[in-house]
Design a protein around this motif. Structure first.
Motif, mmCIF file in Angstrom:
data_model
loop_
_atom_site.group_PDB
_atom_site.id
_atom_site.type_symbol
_atom_site.label_atom_id
_atom_site.label_comp_id
_atom_site.label_asym_id
_atom_site.label_seq_id
_atom_site.Cartn_x
_atom_site.Cartn_y
_atom_site.Cartn_z
ATOM 1 N N VAL A 262 -9.571 30.511 -17.102
ATOM 2 C CA VAL A 262 -10.371 29.935 -16.011
ATOM 3 C C VAL A 262 -9.489 29.113 -15.080
ATOM 4 N N PHE A 263 -8.573 28.362 -15.656
ATOM 5 C CA PHE A 263 -7.685 27.500 -14.865
ATOM 6 C C PHE A 263 -6.813 28.333 -13.934
ATOM 7 N N GLN A 264 -6.270 29.414 -14.444
ATOM 8 C CA GLN A 264 -5.359 30.231 -13.651
ATOM 9 C C GLN A 264 -6.081 31.145 -12.669
ATOM 10 N N ALA A 265 -7.356 31.401 -12.909
ATOM 11 C CA ALA A 265 -8.126 32.255 -11.995
ATOM 12 C C ALA A 265 -8.385 31.548 -10.670
ATOM 13 N N SER A 266 -8.351 30.228 -10.669
ATOM 14 C CA SER A 266 -8.533 29.452 -9.445
ATOM 15 C C SER A 266 -7.165 29.065 -8.900
ATOM 16 N N SER A 267 -7.052 28.944 -7.576
ATOM 17 C CA SER A 267 -5.756 28.590 -7.002
ATOM 18 C C SER A 267 -5.895 27.641 -5.833
ATOM 19 N N LEU A 268 -4.833 26.877 -5.608
ATOM 20 C CA LEU A 268 -4.746 26.022 -4.438
ATOM 21 C C LEU A 268 -4.697 26.858 -3.172
ATOM 22 N N LYS A 269 -4.029 27.986 -3.235
ATOM 23 C CA LYS A 269 -3.918 28.855 -2.062
ATOM 24 C C LYS A 269 -5.287 29.304 -1.577
ATOM 25 N N ASP A 270 -6.182 29.659 -2.509
ATOM 26 C CA ASP A 270 -7.524 30.093 -2.120
ATOM 27 C C ASP A 270 -8.237 29.008 -1.323
ATOM 28 N N ALA A 271 -8.068 27.763 -1.726
ATOM 29 C CA ALA A 271 -8.726 26.664 -1.025
ATOM 30 C C ALA A 271 -8.018 26.330 0.280
ATOM 31 N N ALA A 272 -6.696 26.205 0.222
ATOM 32 C CA ALA A 272 -5.947 25.711 1.371
ATOM 33 C C ALA A 272 -5.851 26.723 2.503
ATOM 34 N N LEU A 273 -5.656 27.991 2.167
ATOM 35 C CA LEU A 273 -5.473 29.001 3.209
ATOM 36 C C LEU A 273 -6.754 29.756 3.539
ATOM 37 N N HIS A 274 -7.586 29.987 2.524
ATOM 38 C CA HIS A 274 -8.767 30.828 2.728
ATOM 39 C C HIS A 274 -10.070 30.040 2.771
ATOM 40 N N THR A 279 -14.682 27.406 -5.454
ATOM 41 C CA THR A 279 -14.030 27.843 -6.690
ATOM 42 C C THR A 279 -12.510 27.693 -6.644
ATOM 43 N N GLY A 280 -11.949 27.249 -5.524
ATOM 44 C CA GLY A 280 -10.519 27.023 -5.432
ATOM 45 C C GLY A 280 -10.142 25.635 -5.935
ATOM 46 N N LYS A 281 -8.845 25.406 -6.067
ATOM 47 C CA LYS A 281 -8.334 24.095 -6.463
ATOM 48 C C LYS A 281 -8.139 23.254 -5.198
ATOM 49 N N VAL A 282 -9.116 22.403 -4.924
ATOM 50 C CA VAL A 282 -9.059 21.554 -3.727
ATOM 51 C C VAL A 282 -8.351 20.262 -4.109
ATOM 52 N N GLU A 283 -7.035 20.333 -4.213
ATOM 53 C CA GLU A 283 -6.261 19.200 -4.692
ATOM 54 C C GLU A 283 -6.285 18.071 -3.655
ATOM 55 N N ALA A 284 -6.624 16.882 -4.113
ATOM 56 C CA ALA A 284 -6.688 15.695 -3.256
ATOM 57 C C ALA A 284 -6.720 14.472 -4.149
ATOM 58 N N GLY A 285 -6.283 13.339 -3.598
ATOM 59 C CA GLY A 285 -6.266 12.106 -4.353
ATOM 60 C C GLY A 285 -7.537 11.306 -4.177
ATOM 61 N N GLN A 286 -7.659 10.253 -4.973
ATOM 62 C CA GLN A 286 -8.819 9.378 -4.858
ATOM 63 C C GLN A 286 -8.912 8.721 -3.491
ATOM 64 N N SER A 287 -7.795 8.643 -2.784
ATOM 65 C CA SER A 287 -7.801 8.039 -1.453
ATOM 66 C C SER A 287 -8.583 8.858 -0.443
ATOM 67 N N ALA A 288 -9.018 10.069 -0.815
ATOM 68 C CA ALA A 288 -9.883 10.843 0.081
ATOM 69 C C ALA A 288 -11.095 10.022 0.502
ATOM 70 N N GLY A 289 -11.589 9.188 -0.394
ATOM 71 C CA GLY A 289 -12.749 8.366 -0.089
ATOM 72 C C GLY A 289 -12.487 7.258 0.909
ATOM 73 N N LEU A 290 -11.207 7.046 1.269
ATOM 74 C CA LEU A 290 -10.851 6.027 2.252
ATOM 75 C C LEU A 290 -10.602 6.615 3.634
ATOM 76 N N ILE A 291 -10.693 7.939 3.739
ATOM 77 C CA ILE A 291 -10.322 8.622 4.980
ATOM 78 C C ILE A 291 -11.584 9.093 5.694
#
Length: 321
Positions: A262-274, A279-291
């Motif tokens: 399941v972990f490998q089926a999702s990707s950062l590329k799917d979220a960032a580019l597509h 279902t993608g890996k939307v990588e972001a820090g807790q500081s997202a809540g400050l932006i």
């Protein structure tokens, strides 16, 4: 140009102790790092996902686009890392920021061509090893960071103090949970010489990610990220269908093979580019809540600097000091 002198700005010849994190896809072009470097900070090209011809083109654009220092981030575990190292040695970037591997693999060769070498660490033991190897400085990543936080989940505040105390001779860049000038002031007060901003620059007009990714970051609160992939290479990402499924598997004690699938089926590329923010890996820090808004990178640098000055002016002073 406004200047703020610290151990890191002295080391890297920067005007400001503001470092843009090397973020896969978001800074795998010249637009964002050029904007940050030309504004007085350190722009960082993310070499992790790039093919060699694309990386060569971006390196040439960086060299032509600014006379200020800039950096390349290289995760040493990436496929073809040795070929990337050879290319970087030929192009001689002013700064290399390496992660996910030992510094002895690259250090002497980059020092020989005049490149300053920073190493990313997530604990005191790693910091001591990197210092012993001879790196020029450290990027210390705390638990609040997006992408790959430290396995022990120690906060940036505690980890930076621990590393600064353990290796006082090395300049330190603090990373994780920093989004504004108040955060920069906090990190400098801990003994760091600069702060690294990832999620804040993810929400910039030059970041090369899908608008849906940026919109998800803008909509997030400070408690809308979670860590998943424990035992597989933990990441911090915005809560979505993918993280919910991973959390369910981890809580139920599912076998590693299923969790890995399941972990490998999702990707950062799917979220960032597509733009697959479900279902993608939307990588972001807790500081997202400050932006709260997407801004040009140069304006982000300017605002952080102005906020820092206002915070420092407003700090209470000791009577009689």
């Amino acid at each position: 140009m406004t200047r703020l002198r610290t151990s890191v700005t002295d080391l890297l010849d920067l005007d400001l102790p503001i470092i843009q994190a090397g973020m896969s896809w978001a800074s795998s072009s010249s637009a964002l790092p050029l904007a940050v470097s030309n504004a007085g900070g350190l722009g960082v090209v993310a070499a992790g996902p790039m093919r060699l011809p694309d990386l060569a083109r971006v390196l040439d654009e960086m060299a032509a686009g600014t006379d200020r220092p800039w950096a390349v981030n290289l995760p040493l575990y990436r496929a073809g890392a040795d070929e990337v190292i050879d290319l970087l040695l030929a192009r001689r970037p002013p700064v290399l920021i390496a992660s996910q591997g030992g510094p002895r693999r690259y250090l002497d060769r980059f020092h020989a061509v005049g490149t300053r070498c920073l190493h990313v660490v997530a604990g005191v033991s790693h910091a001591l090893k990197a210092a012993a190897a001879g790196v020029d400085g450290l990027v210390v990543v705390g638990a609040e960071a997006g992408g790959h936080p430290p396995p022990g989940m120690v906060t940036t505040q505690v980890l930076v103090r621990a590393v600064v105390s353990a290796v006082p001779s090395l300049p330190v860049i603090a990373s994780g949970g920093v989004a504004d000038g108040a955060g920069l002031a906090a990190m400098l007060s801990l003994g760091a010489g600069a702060a690294q901003f990832g999620t804040r620059f993810l929400a910039s007009s030059e970041a090369t990610v899908h608008p849906a990714y940026q919109e998800a970051v803008m909509a997030a609160g400070v408690d809308d990220t979670r860590t998943v992939g424990h035992g597989l290479g933990v990441i911090r990402a915005l809560s979505n269908d993918f993280t919910a499924r991973m959390a369910e598997l981890e809580a139920s004690g599912a076998e590693e093979a299923l969790r890995r699938k399941v972990f490998q089926a999702s990707s950062l590329k799917d979220a960032a580019l597509h733009g697959d923010v479900a279902t993608g890996k939307v990588e972001a820090g807790q500081s997202a809540g400050l932006i709260t808004e997407i801004l040009p990178a140069a304006e982000i640098v300017s605002r952080i600097t102005a906020e820092y000055a206002a915070v420092v002016r407003g700090l209470p002073r000791l009577a009689g000091a």
